[in-house]
Design a protein around this motif. Structure first.
Motif, PDB file in Angstrom:
ATOM      1  N   ILE A 172      -2.796   8.310  51.909  1.00  8.80           N
ATOM      2  CA  ILE A 172      -2.356   9.397  51.021  1.00  8.80           C
ATOM      3  C   ILE A 172      -1.494  10.390  51.779  1.00  8.80           C
ATOM      4  O   ILE A 172      -0.482  10.883  51.246  1.00  8.80           O
ATOM      5  N   LYS A 173      -1.841  10.712  53.027  1.00  4.23           N
ATOM      6  CA  LYS A 173      -1.007  11.619  53.836  1.00  4.23           C
ATOM      7  C   LYS A 173       0.408  11.073  53.950  1.00  4.23           C
ATOM      8  O   LYS A 173       1.385  11.809  53.771  1.00  4.23           O
ATOM      9  N   ILE A 174       0.521   9.799  54.247  1.00  2.00           N
ATOM     10  CA  ILE A 174       1.847   9.175  54.378  1.00  2.00           C
ATOM     11  C   ILE A 174       2.565   9.162  53.035  1.00  2.00           C
ATOM     12  O   ILE A 174       3.747   9.483  52.935  1.00  2.00           O
ATOM     13  N   TYR A 175       1.855   8.792  51.976  1.00  2.00           N
ATOM     14  CA  TYR A 175       2.473   8.720  50.653  1.00  2.00           C
ATOM     15  C   TYR A 175       2.977  10.086  50.202  1.00  2.00           C
ATOM     16  O   TYR A 175       4.077  10.202  49.664  1.00  2.00           O
ATOM     17  N   ARG A 176       2.205  11.124  50.440  1.00  2.00           N
ATOM     18  CA  ARG A 176       2.628  12.469  50.035  1.00  2.00           C
ATOM     19  C   ARG A 176       3.880  12.896  50.789  1.00  2.00           C
ATOM     20  O   ARG A 176       4.760  13.540  50.213  1.00  2.00           O
ATOM     21  N   GLU A 177       3.977  12.550  52.061  1.00  2.22           N
ATOM     22  CA  GLU A 177       5.199  12.837  52.825  1.00  2.22           C
ATOM     23  C   GLU A 177       6.382  12.085  52.227  1.00  2.22           C
ATOM     24  O   GLU A 177       7.457  12.642  52.050  1.00  2.22           O
ATOM     25  N   TRP A 178       6.175  10.810  51.907  1.00  2.00           N
ATOM     26  CA  TRP A 178       7.243  10.019  51.301  1.00  2.00           C
ATOM     27  C   TRP A 178       7.622  10.603  49.937  1.00  2.00           C
ATOM     28  O   TRP A 178       8.801  10.764  49.627  1.00  2.00           O
ATOM     29  N   GLU A 179       6.617  10.935  49.139  1.00  2.00           N
ATOM     30  CA  GLU A 179       6.851  11.471  47.793  1.00  2.00           C
ATOM     31  C   GLU A 179       7.653  12.771  47.858  1.00  2.00           C
ATOM     32  O   GLU A 179       8.575  12.982  47.077  1.00  2.00           O
ATOM     33  N   ALA A 202      -4.303   2.313  61.983  1.00  2.00           N
ATOM     34  CA  ALA A 202      -3.793   1.267  61.102  1.00  2.00           C
ATOM     35  C   ALA A 202      -4.038  -0.095  61.747  1.00  2.00           C
ATOM     36  O   ALA A 202      -3.923  -0.241  62.956  1.00  2.00           O
ATOM     37  N   VAL A 203      -4.371  -1.068  60.921  1.00  2.00           N
ATOM     38  CA  VAL A 203      -4.551  -2.438  61.389  1.00  2.00           C
ATOM     39  C   VAL A 203      -3.472  -3.295  60.732  1.00  2.00           C
ATOM     40  O   VAL A 203      -3.370  -3.346  59.506  1.00  2.00           O
ATOM     41  N   MET A 260      -5.307   0.645  56.232  1.00  2.00           N
ATOM     42  CA  MET A 260      -5.675   1.943  56.817  1.00  2.00           C
ATOM     43  C   MET A 260      -6.577   2.679  55.835  1.00  2.00           C
ATOM     44  O   MET A 260      -6.619   2.335  54.649  1.00  2.00           O
ATOM     45  N   PRO A 261      -7.314   3.687  56.324  1.00  2.00           N
ATOM     46  CA  PRO A 261      -8.158   4.458  55.411  1.00  2.00           C
ATOM     47  C   PRO A 261      -7.315   5.118  54.310  1.00  2.00           C
ATOM     48  O   PRO A 261      -6.191   5.564  54.551  1.00  2.00           O
ATOM     49  N   LEU A 262      -7.871   5.181  53.111  1.00  2.00           N
ATOM     50  CA  LEU A 262      -7.164   5.750  51.966  1.00  2.00           C
ATOM     51  C   LEU A 262      -6.683   7.172  52.242  1.00  2.00           C
ATOM     52  O   LEU A 262      -5.538   7.517  51.919  1.00  2.00           O
ATOM     53  N   GLU A 263      -7.518   7.985  52.841  1.00  2.00           N
ATOM     54  CA  GLU A 263      -7.145   9.378  53.118  1.00  2.00           C
ATOM     55  C   GLU A 263      -5.871   9.455  53.977  1.00  2.00           C
ATOM     56  O   GLU A 263      -4.997  10.284  53.739  1.00  2.00           O
ATOM     57  N   ASP A 264      -5.762   8.572  54.951  1.00  2.00           N
ATOM     58  CA  ASP A 264      -4.576   8.563  55.810  1.00  2.00           C
ATOM     59  C   ASP A 264      -3.358   8.008  55.070  1.00  2.00           C
ATOM     60  O   ASP A 264      -2.245   8.491  55.236  1.00  2.00           O
TER      61      ASP A 264
END
Length: 116
Positions: free
Chosen positions: A96-103, A76-77, A90-94
């Protein structure tokens, strides 16, 4: 202010903001000085590069974060220009990983609220 001092000030600023949110954040190189350390540490699983520049090549910054991170960290920058808010890229793929955990966590809370 020279670029090195501006960079260190940006790292202190980000660390302070993260501490305000309750994280034990600090500048990464203030103790070890080793290359490859994150600019700011204290968010487990995230490799933080801090950039305080008026003109930033965000792709170069992301590449640096990818190169320097540990295998279990997401790159992340954290960046901003003068008189602007901090942004995180940050890259979209990463992301999405965070968003899915939050979701997944949010869904549990929402279900619990509906059943109350």
């Amino acid at each position: 202010m020279n670029s090195r001092n501006k960079g260190a000030a940006g790292e202190r600023e980000v660390a302070g903001i993260l501490r305000g949110y309750g994280y034990k954040a600090r500048r990464g190189q203030q103790y070890s000085g080793a290359n490859g350390d994150a600019d700011v540490v204290g968010l487990p699983g995230i490799h933080i590069e801090v950039k305080r520049r008026e003109k930033l090549n965000i792709y170069d910054a992301i590449d640096q974060s990818k190169r320097d991170r540990k295998s279990d960290e997401l790159p992340a920058v954290f960046h901003r220009k003068n008189h602007c808010e901090w942004l995180v890229t940050m890259p979209l793929e990463d992301w999405i990983k965070i968003y899915r955990e939050w979701e997944a966590g949010y869904g549990l809370c929402k279900d619990q609220q509906e059943n109350s």
